[in-house]
Write a protein that holds these residues in place. Structure first.
Motif, PDB file in Angstrom:
ATOM      1  N   ASP A  44       0.825  -1.210   0.000  1.00 52.26           N
ATOM      2  CA  ASP A  44       0.000   0.000   0.000  1.00 52.26           C
ATOM      3  C   ASP A  44       0.861   1.262   0.000  1.00 52.26           C
ATOM      4  N   LEU A  45       2.142   1.118  -0.302  1.00 59.17           N
ATOM      5  CA  LEU A  45       3.066   2.249  -0.362  1.00 59.17           C
ATOM      6  C   LEU A  45       3.205   2.739  -1.797  1.00 59.17           C
ATOM      7  N   VAL A  69       8.656   4.284   2.089  1.00 62.04           N
ATOM      8  CA  VAL A  69       8.073   4.398   3.428  1.00 62.04           C
ATOM      9  C   VAL A  69       8.343   5.815   3.926  1.00 62.04           C
ATOM     10  N   GLU A  83       8.382   9.131   6.348  1.00 64.08           N
ATOM     11  CA  GLU A  83       8.582   9.370   7.773  1.00 64.08           C
ATOM     12  C   GLU A  83       7.215   9.421   8.457  1.00 64.08           C
ATOM     13  N   VAL A  86       5.210   6.864   8.984  1.00 66.72           N
ATOM     14  CA  VAL A  86       4.439   5.660   8.660  1.00 66.72           C
ATOM     15  C   VAL A  86       5.056   4.496   9.422  1.00 66.72           C
ATOM     16  N   ASN A  87       4.223   3.708  10.123  1.00 65.14           N
ATOM     17  CA  ASN A  87       4.767   2.614  10.932  1.00 65.14           C
ATOM     18  C   ASN A  87       4.123   1.260  10.634  1.00 65.14           C
ATOM     19  N   MET A 124       2.518  -1.318   7.092  1.00 62.19           N
ATOM     20  CA  MET A 124       2.251  -1.475   5.662  1.00 62.19           C
ATOM     21  C   MET A 124       1.493  -2.775   5.435  1.00 62.19           C
ATOM     22  N   GLU A 129      -0.707  -7.436   7.212  1.00 61.07           N
ATOM     23  CA  GLU A 129      -0.561  -6.065   7.702  1.00 61.07           C
ATOM     24  C   GLU A 129       0.615  -6.126   8.667  1.00 61.07           C
ATOM     25  N   GLU A 179       3.096  -4.183  11.188  1.00 57.18           N
ATOM     26  CA  GLU A 179       3.416  -3.009  11.998  1.00 57.18           C
ATOM     27  C   GLU A 179       4.887  -3.107  12.380  1.00 57.18           C
ATOM     28  N   SER A 195      13.069   3.822   3.162  1.00 57.79           N
ATOM     29  CA  SER A 195      12.515   4.920   3.975  1.00 57.79           C
ATOM     30  C   SER A 195      13.022   6.258   3.455  1.00 57.79           C
ATOM     31  N   GLU A 239      11.077  13.672   0.605  1.00 59.58           N
ATOM     32  CA  GLU A 239       9.812  13.561  -0.132  1.00 59.58           C
ATOM     33  C   GLU A 239       9.563  14.775  -1.007  1.00 59.58           C
TER      34      GLU A 239
END
Length: 154
Positions: free
Chosen positions: A54-55, A64, A66, A68-69, A71, A114, A116, A147, A153
């Protein structure tokens, strides 16, 4: 026919039958009972059609951001019983450093996890390994994960 001749004849028959059972890879053979053996057919083997997360993807890397923890990693597969999800550092010969991050044994709701991961910083590979429902085949595909900070970004 003498006893030695009978033994030799028996061994020759076993050798011939044994040779008949050795089939070239990816060929079907009709057995003595008339049933065709498809054990080497590609359509019965585990297949990964697509893997994704989902990234967002940039230059072949799943990014990923910053903050976001977690996916979601998903796979579209055929002829699969179990999916294993591994994380491995980038580099040569790093498969031995892999770590299992999840698995899915029920494709009724789709094949996914999922994950985490907390505050982890990535420059890794996530390998999706599909174990075949034929109990003989397995295939794998890899996602690259990286990351980025908020400044990266922009």
């Amino acid at each position: 026919m003498g006893k030695n001749a009978k033994v030799l004849f028996f061994l020759l028959m076993i050798l011939i039958l044994s040779a008949c059972n050795n089939v070239a890879e990816n060929q079907s053979v009709e057995g003595l009972d008339g049933i065709t053996d498809h054990s080497n057919d590609k359509e019965d083997q585990a297949q990964i059609l697509k893997i994704d997360s989902d990234l967002k993807v940039k230059d072949g890397w799943h990014i990923v951001p910053e903050g976001v923890n977690a996916m979601t990693i998903s796979a579209e597969v055929e002829n699969v019983e179990t999916i294993l999800f591994w994380i491995t550092p980038t580099g040569t010969g790093t498969w031995g450093e892999r770590r299992l991050i999840g698995y899915d044994i029920d494709g009724n709701d789709g094949w996914s996890i999922e994950w985490e991961f907390g505050e982890r910083i990535f420059h890794d590979h996530i390998t999706v390994q599909a174990l075949g429902s034929d109990f003989a085949t397995q295939v794998s595909e890899t996602l690259n994960v990286h990351s980025v900070s908020k400044t990266d970004e922009e």
